[in-house]
Motif scaffolding. Structure first.
Motif, PDB file in Angstrom:
ATOM      1  N   LYS A  49       3.812   3.225  -4.062  1.00  0.00           N
ATOM      2  CA  LYS A  49       4.932   2.590  -3.371  1.00  0.00           C
ATOM      3  C   LYS A  49       4.844   1.093  -3.547  1.00  0.00           C
ATOM      4  CE  LYS A  49       5.757   5.926   0.275  1.00  0.00           C
ATOM      5  NZ  LYS A  49       5.890   6.122   1.719  1.00  0.00           N
TER       6      LYS A  49
ATOM      7  N   GLN B 216       5.269  -2.218  -1.673  1.00  0.00           N
ATOM      8  CA  GLN B 216       5.313  -2.700  -0.296  1.00  0.00           C
ATOM      9  C   GLN B 216       5.490  -4.205  -0.297  1.00  0.00           C
ATOM     10  OE1 GLN B 216       1.697  -2.266   1.976  1.00  0.00           O
ATOM     11  NE2 GLN B 216       2.832  -2.141   3.868  1.00  0.00           N
TER      12      GLN B 216
ATOM     13  N   VAL C 170       5.602  -7.766   1.701  1.00  0.00           N
ATOM     14  CA  VAL C 170       5.076  -8.430   2.891  1.00  0.00           C
ATOM     15  C   VAL C 170       5.766  -9.782   2.982  1.00  0.00           C
ATOM     16  CG1 VAL C 170       3.017  -9.351   4.005  1.00  0.00           C
ATOM     17  CG2 VAL C 170       2.859  -7.266   2.638  1.00  0.00           C
TER      18      VAL C 170
ATOM     19  N   GLU D 294      10.481   1.233   1.320  1.00  0.00           N
ATOM     20  CA  GLU D 294       9.432   0.961   0.345  1.00  0.00           C
ATOM     21  C   GLU D 294       9.703   1.858  -0.853  1.00  0.00           C
ATOM     22  OE1 GLU D 294       5.791   1.805   2.377  1.00  0.00           O
ATOM     23  OE2 GLU D 294       5.770  -0.129   3.373  1.00  0.00           O
TER      24      GLU D 294
END
Length: 62
Positions: free
Chosen positions: A32, A34, A36, A48
């Motif tokens: 995945k 991701q 931030v 995601e």
């Protein structure tokens, strides 16, 4: 990974990111992506993305 960043005057409060991912291994890749964010920012897509790449395959994610 390559990251392209774009913005337009009409959407001065939005930041669009394009991420290109390439699998340089000889095996399939699954995972995945991701994101931030720094304090004060938020991700509006809310997801995601699932990444599945065959060997030497490249894909772009928005």
């Amino acid at each position: 990974m390559e990251i392209e960043q774009g913005s337009s005057p009409s959407r001065s409060r939005l930041l669009n990111l394009v991420v290109a991912v390439q699998n340089l291994n000889s095996n399939n890749f699954s995972g995945k992506l991701q994101f931030v964010c720094p304090k004060g920012f938020k991700i509006i897509s809310g997801e995601e993305p699932l990444i599945e790449l065959k060997p030497n395959e490249k894909n772009i994610y928005l």
